[in-house]
Design an enzyme around this catalytic site. Structure first.
Site, PDB file in Angstrom:
ATOM      1  N   ARG A 123      30.560 -44.075 -15.361  1.00 59.68           N
ATOM      2  CA  ARG A 123      29.713 -43.268 -16.632  1.00 59.68           C
ATOM      3  C   ARG A 123      28.422 -42.889 -15.943  1.00 59.68           C
ATOM      4  NH1 ARG A 123      31.129 -48.223 -19.326  1.00 59.68           N
ATOM      5  NH2 ARG A 123      32.354 -47.905 -21.093  1.00 59.68           N
TER       6      ARG A 123
ATOM      7  N   LYS B 265      27.968 -50.694 -20.705  1.00 62.17           N
ATOM      8  CA  LYS B 265      27.398 -50.606 -21.893  1.00 62.17           C
ATOM      9  C   LYS B 265      27.137 -51.987 -22.238  1.00 62.17           C
ATOM     10  CE  LYS B 265      29.471 -46.399 -23.857  1.00 62.17           C
ATOM     11  NZ  LYS B 265      30.632 -45.837 -25.143  1.00 62.17           N
TER      12      LYS B 265
ATOM     13  N   HIS C 262      31.203 -37.099 -16.994  1.00 64.77           N
ATOM     14  CA  HIS C 262      32.183 -37.795 -17.690  1.00 64.77           C
ATOM     15  C   HIS C 262      33.631 -37.110 -17.347  1.00 64.77           C
ATOM     16  CE1 HIS C 262      32.007 -41.147 -20.322  1.00 64.77           C
ATOM     17  NE2 HIS C 262      32.893 -40.787 -21.198  1.00 64.77           N
TER      18      HIS C 262
ATOM     19  N   ARG D  32      35.199 -38.987 -14.551  1.00 63.52           N
ATOM     20  CA  ARG D  32      35.562 -40.644 -15.006  1.00 63.52           C
ATOM     21  C   ARG D  32      36.973 -40.366 -15.630  1.00 63.52           C
ATOM     22  NH1 ARG D  32      33.905 -45.760 -17.064  1.00 63.52           N
ATOM     23  NH2 ARG D  32      34.522 -45.742 -19.107  1.00 63.52           N
TER      24      ARG D  32
ATOM     25  N   HIS E 244      36.272 -50.361 -20.334  1.00 60.55           N
ATOM     26  CA  HIS E 244      36.860 -50.308 -21.920  1.00 60.55           C
ATOM     27  C   HIS E 244      36.775 -51.784 -22.534  1.00 60.55           C
ATOM     28  CE1 HIS E 244      38.594 -46.097 -21.354  1.00 60.55           C
ATOM     29  NE2 HIS E 244      37.050 -46.071 -21.425  1.00 60.55           N
TER      30      HIS E 244
ATOM     31  N   TYR F 234      44.623 -41.829 -22.437  1.00 62.10           N
ATOM     32  CA  TYR F 234      44.941 -41.260 -21.249  1.00 62.10           C
ATOM     33  C   TYR F 234      46.495 -40.879 -21.077  1.00 62.10           C
ATOM     34  CZ  TYR F 234      40.235 -41.807 -19.745  1.00 62.10           C
ATOM     35  OH  TYR F 234      38.908 -41.554 -19.786  1.00 62.10           O
TER      36      TYR F 234
END
Length: 298
Positions: free
Chosen positions: A148, A172, A244, A247, A270, A279
């Site tokens: 990110r 995150k 992004h 990524r 994730h 994806y």
């Protein structure tokens, strides 16, 4: 209870209880600040405890004139979370957004770049300027490690474990993970460190920060966006790309080359595998290859 007090308590809850990043906290806070502004502009005297569903509906109706369905949905979700917190803390008995539905939106598939487009973007970098080596290392790291943009700008020298073939990434909610880093990415980071970074007058507090601006300070997220946008214009790329996009491309290309979803999930950081599963929708031929390779009746 006043809005200012409620918002401050909620921000503390998001940080301490839910462990969200400052960017996420700011995003949630902005939803509430928009509602507060709406109340002030329309001289509506409602507190967080007394505000009704009808007033919330008026606010959403006004917002709907300005933003698309996806933004409306995100706003409603943010407000619902805030009022759920107030209910949880016994400030309110009910959530005024309980009966308010989010607009129907399709699942947006992320934009991706082809390997050729990535090569063209990197080749377009002007290496005759010192920031050229830095920018090449940045793009190689974004694509090579699937980071990110916030993870990239916060990357430290002490996070680089090149001998082991990994970098430590803080994602995150300050969650840390180790991501493999391939030799080519290591090579360009080392060139940048030796030929550019070692000759910068580094400001106090940024001695351990990997990617620096010319003044010796940490790069901003906005600067990374600008670098990529300018390169896209330079090669005449029509896609609307951002950090992004690299990524997304990292994950998509891994999947196309038969990497398993669980490994991609771990590398991307994730929390849920369902986030990574988007994806699969980009290249359904992957599913066919899996069945053909592993099904007993192929």
């Amino acid at each position: 209870m006043k809005w200012k007090h409620a918002l401050k308590d909620y921000q503390l809850y998001l940080k301490i209880e839910r462990g969200l990043s400052q960017n996420s906290i700011d995003s949630y806070s902005l939803d509430i600040q928009k509602l507060i502004l709406f109340l002030e502009e329309n001289t509506i005297n409602s507190s967080p405890i007394s505000i009704s569903t009808e007033i919330i509906q008026q606010f959403i109706y006004e917002i709907a004139k300005q933003v698309n369905a996806r933004s409306q949905s995100r706003l409603i979700s943010g407000l619902r979370s805030f009022f759920n917190y107030l209910v949880f803390e016994d400030y309110r008995k009910t959530n005024p957004l309980e009966l308010i539905e989010s607009p129907k939106i399709g699942r947006k598939l992320p934009d991706t770049l082809t390997e050729d487009e990535i090569d063209k973007l990197i080749t377009a970098i002007d290496l005759s300027k010192p920031q050229g080596e830095r920018n090449r290392a940045i793009l190689e790291t974004l694509y090579g490690c699937g980071l990110r943009v916030s993870e990239l700008v916060n990357l430290k020298l002490s996070d680089l474990f090149f001998d082991e073939g990994f970098i430590k990434v803080t994602g995150k909610g300050d969650k840390q993970r180790f991501v493999p880093i391939v030799p080519i990415t290591q090579k360009y980071i080392n060139i940048y460190r030796k030929e550019v970074r070692n000759h910068i007058n580094i400001q106090a507090g940024f001695e351990d920060t990997l990617f620096l601006n010319r003044r010796g300070k940490q790069l901003t997220r906005a600067m990374i966006f600008t670098i990529i946008k300018q390169l896209a214009e330079k090669i005449g790329l029509k896609k609307n790309i951002s950090p992004h996009t690299f990524r997304h491309s990292f994950a998509t290309h891994l999947l196309q080359n038969d990497a398993d979803l669980r490994s991609i999930q771990l590398m991307l950081g994730h929390e849920s595998i369902t986030t990574t599963e988007i994806y699969v929708h980009l290249d359904k031929s992957h599913l066919t290859k899996v069945v053909e390779k592993y099904h007993p009746r192929k």
